[in-house]
Design a protein around this motif. Structure first.
Motif, PDB file in Angstrom:
ATOM      1  N   SER A 144       0.843  -1.180  -0.015  1.00 10.87           N
ATOM      2  CA  SER A 144       0.069  -0.012  -0.095  1.00 10.87           C
ATOM      3  C   SER A 144       0.861   1.300  -0.130  1.00 10.87           C
ATOM      4  N   GLY A 145       2.186   1.100  -0.348  1.00 10.72           N
ATOM      5  CA  GLY A 145       3.065   2.384  -0.523  1.00 10.72           C
ATOM      6  C   GLY A 145       3.462   2.639   0.702  1.00 10.72           C
ATOM      7  N   ILE A 146       3.997   1.690   1.739  1.00 11.75           N
ATOM      8  CA  ILE A 146       4.633   1.864   2.974  1.00 11.75           C
ATOM      9  C   ILE A 146       5.775   0.933   2.878  1.00 11.75           C
ATOM     10  N   ALA A 147       6.246   0.688   1.603  1.00 11.85           N
ATOM     11  CA  ALA A 147       7.679  -0.244   1.494  1.00 11.85           C
ATOM     12  C   ALA A 147       7.563  -1.441   2.247  1.00 11.85           C
ATOM     13  N   SER A 148       6.774  -2.063   2.208  1.00 11.41           N
ATOM     14  CA  SER A 148       6.493  -3.531   2.855  1.00 11.41           C
ATOM     15  C   SER A 148       7.622  -4.523   2.368  1.00 11.41           C
ATOM     16  N   LYS A 180      -5.571   1.455   0.673  1.00 11.08           N
ATOM     17  CA  LYS A 180      -4.365   0.437   1.417  1.00 11.08           C
ATOM     18  C   LYS A 180      -4.873  -0.753   0.530  1.00 11.08           C
ATOM     19  N   GLY A 181      -5.340  -0.662  -0.750  1.00  8.03           N
ATOM     20  CA  GLY A 181      -5.183  -1.845  -1.889  1.00  8.03           C
ATOM     21  C   GLY A 181      -3.675  -1.881  -2.504  1.00  8.03           C
ATOM     22  N   GLU A 182      -3.774  -2.862  -3.000  1.00  7.58           N
ATOM     23  CA  GLU A 182      -2.316  -3.143  -4.040  1.00  7.58           C
ATOM     24  C   GLU A 182      -2.402  -2.238  -5.040  1.00  7.58           C
ATOM     25  N   LYS A 183      -1.153  -1.529  -5.289  1.00  6.68           N
ATOM     26  CA  LYS A 183      -0.884  -0.633  -6.284  1.00  6.68           C
ATOM     27  C   LYS A 183      -1.231  -1.326  -7.847  1.00  6.68           C
ATOM     28  N   GLN A 184      -1.706  -0.457  -8.692  1.00  5.36           N
ATOM     29  CA  GLN A 184      -2.084  -1.100 -10.128  1.00  5.36           C
ATOM     30  C   GLN A 184      -0.729  -1.236 -10.807  1.00  5.36           C
ATOM     31  N   VAL A 185       0.520  -0.475 -10.460  1.00  7.77           N
ATOM     32  CA  VAL A 185       1.832  -0.800 -11.054  1.00  7.77           C
ATOM     33  C   VAL A 185       2.669  -0.778  -9.959  1.00  7.77           C
ATOM     34  N   SER A 186       3.514  -1.911 -10.063  1.00  4.57           N
ATOM     35  CA  SER A 186       4.575  -2.175  -9.009  1.00  4.57           C
ATOM     36  C   SER A 186       5.657  -1.330  -9.134  1.00  4.57           C
ATOM     37  N   SER A 187       6.503  -1.286  -8.081  1.00  5.06           N
ATOM     38  CA  SER A 187       7.680  -0.330  -8.004  1.00  5.06           C
ATOM     39  C   SER A 187       8.690  -0.938  -8.854  1.00  5.06           C
ATOM     40  N   THR A 188       8.815  -2.257  -9.172  1.00  3.75           N
ATOM     41  CA  THR A 188       9.715  -2.680 -10.241  1.00  3.75           C
ATOM     42  C   THR A 188       9.393  -2.319 -11.598  1.00  3.75           C
ATOM     43  N   VAL A 189       8.220  -2.475 -11.987  1.00  2.00           N
ATOM     44  CA  VAL A 189       7.682  -1.882 -13.218  1.00  2.00           C
ATOM     45  C   VAL A 189       8.071  -0.648 -13.428  1.00  2.00           C
ATOM     46  N   GLY A 190       7.712   0.357 -12.390  1.00  4.73           N
ATOM     47  CA  GLY A 190       7.965   1.837 -12.563  1.00  4.73           C
ATOM     48  C   GLY A 190       9.593   2.232 -12.753  1.00  4.73           C
TER      49      GLY A 190
END
Length: 361
Positions: A121-125, A216-226
């Protein structure tokens, strides 16, 4: 200063049949953002982060020697339940780190992990999760090689964590952590995170971070892709240069305690991160309408009260509200009065600067 080859062990002095370790590792919030990477999880630009305290992953690693040593063998539990969709990422992690931990195929592992905050959810889990797993792996290696120094232990843990998730290397040790080679920061490295070595003004001691959970949902674009989309990004090179410049400015700001200049750098970095996403090809937007409402409310509150509160963002919609400890009562009242309505289920997390990973005896 260790090189990558220094972390490849020659042999171990001890043997161990079975056992377990348990570590907690926190998330972190970047002030100067890392966005874009080279091969082998090397950052395209340096970054610096505050280590958090309450947003963390707690991971228990049980291990037992096995007869068949041809493959990686592990079970993965997340919050007490098998989590099959996490297993490919862990398998890839083990492949990346095997050169540094040649004993990995000798054991069957049970990885039991839990977060104190929402996953994806963008808190770097991934940062806290990979850091906690790396700490456990290093505890096992230290049992095999008790002569290992503390410096080696933590720098290798940070290197391993980086190979799981780049920003995880900033979650191992220290309150303010630099990752990426920077000419004016002694000891800085692309291989692992290091504690910020210069003076830090009292204004930044016990700094507060209240995380507003907009989505709190999962991001539609992952950090890896970004990160991958930075390879052909039209503004990439200027962005990488800007990160070096802003880190240079923060060296001075950390020393003199200038909160006004700190706010300029931190908020600009947050907006630049999302500008990179919006101008990549394909382009994407992770911030939500309520993210913008919160930002505007923070700007108005700061202008009206002169309280040095600011925001930053990671790769997601949630807003990190940063402020000095002395202003905590007024800022929390502002959050409760004006900002919680923009949060999903009115939820937020109160956090502050922490020290890094902790072994649980």
């Amino acid at each position: 200063m260790f090189t990558a080859n220094d972390f490849i062990p020659k042999k171990y002095s001890q043997t161990i049949e079975q056992g377990n370790f348990e570590w907690s590792a926190p998330s972190n919030i970047a002030l100067v953002k890392y966005w874009g990477k080279k091969d082998n999880q090397i950052p395209a630009n340096p970054s610096v982060s505050f280590t958090l305290n309450n947003c963390k992953t707690i991971t228990k690693l049980a291990f037992a020697k096995k007869i068949n040593t041809g493959n990686f063998s592990f079970n993965l539990l997340f919050e007490g339940k098998p989590k099959e969709d996490f297993k490919p990422k862990i398998h890839k992690f083990l492949e990346r780190i095997e050169i540094y931990l040649p004993f990995l195929k000798d054991y069957h592992f049970t990885i039991d992990t839990v977060n104190t905050f929402p996953h994806s959810s963008g808190i770097a889990s991934s940062a806290s999760g990979m850091a906690a797993l790396a700490m456990n792996m290093m505890s096992l290696e230290k049992a095999l090689n008790p002569e290992m120094t503390e410096e080696y232990f933590y720098q290798k843990a940070s290197l391993l964590a980086r190979l799981g998730s780049g920003s995880a290397c900033r979650s191992v040790k220290g309150q303010v952590v630099v990752w990426g080679n920077h000419k004016n920061i002694s000891g800085s490295s692309d291989l692992f995170g290091v504690e910020f070595p210069n003076a830090i003004h009292d204004n930044f001691k016990n700094y507060q971070d209240t995380i507003l959970l907009v989505d709190k949902g999962e991001k539609q674009v992952s950090s890896t892709v970004g990160h991958d989309l930075m390879h052909d990004h039209p503004f990439a090179e200027r962005r990488f240069a800007q990160a070096h410049e802003n880190l240079d400015k923060l060296i001075t700001i950390f020393k003199n305690g200038n909160l006004e200049e700190f706010i300029k750098i931190v908020e600009s970095e947050a907006l630049t991160l999302h500008a990179m996403m919006m101008t990549s090809m394909p382009y994407f937007i992770l911030i939500k309408p309520n993210t913008l409402e919160i930002i505007n409310a923070i700007w108005k509150f700061r202008n009206d009260t002169k309280i040095p509160v600011c925001f930053t963002l990671d790769a997601g919609a949630n807003v990190h509200v940063l402020y000095p400890n002395k202003d905590k009562p007024k800022v929390l009242q502002f959050i409760q009065d004006e900002l919680v309505g923009y949060c999903q289920n009115r939820q937020y997390i109160c956090d502050q600067i922490g020290n890094g990973a902790i072994e649980i005896e």
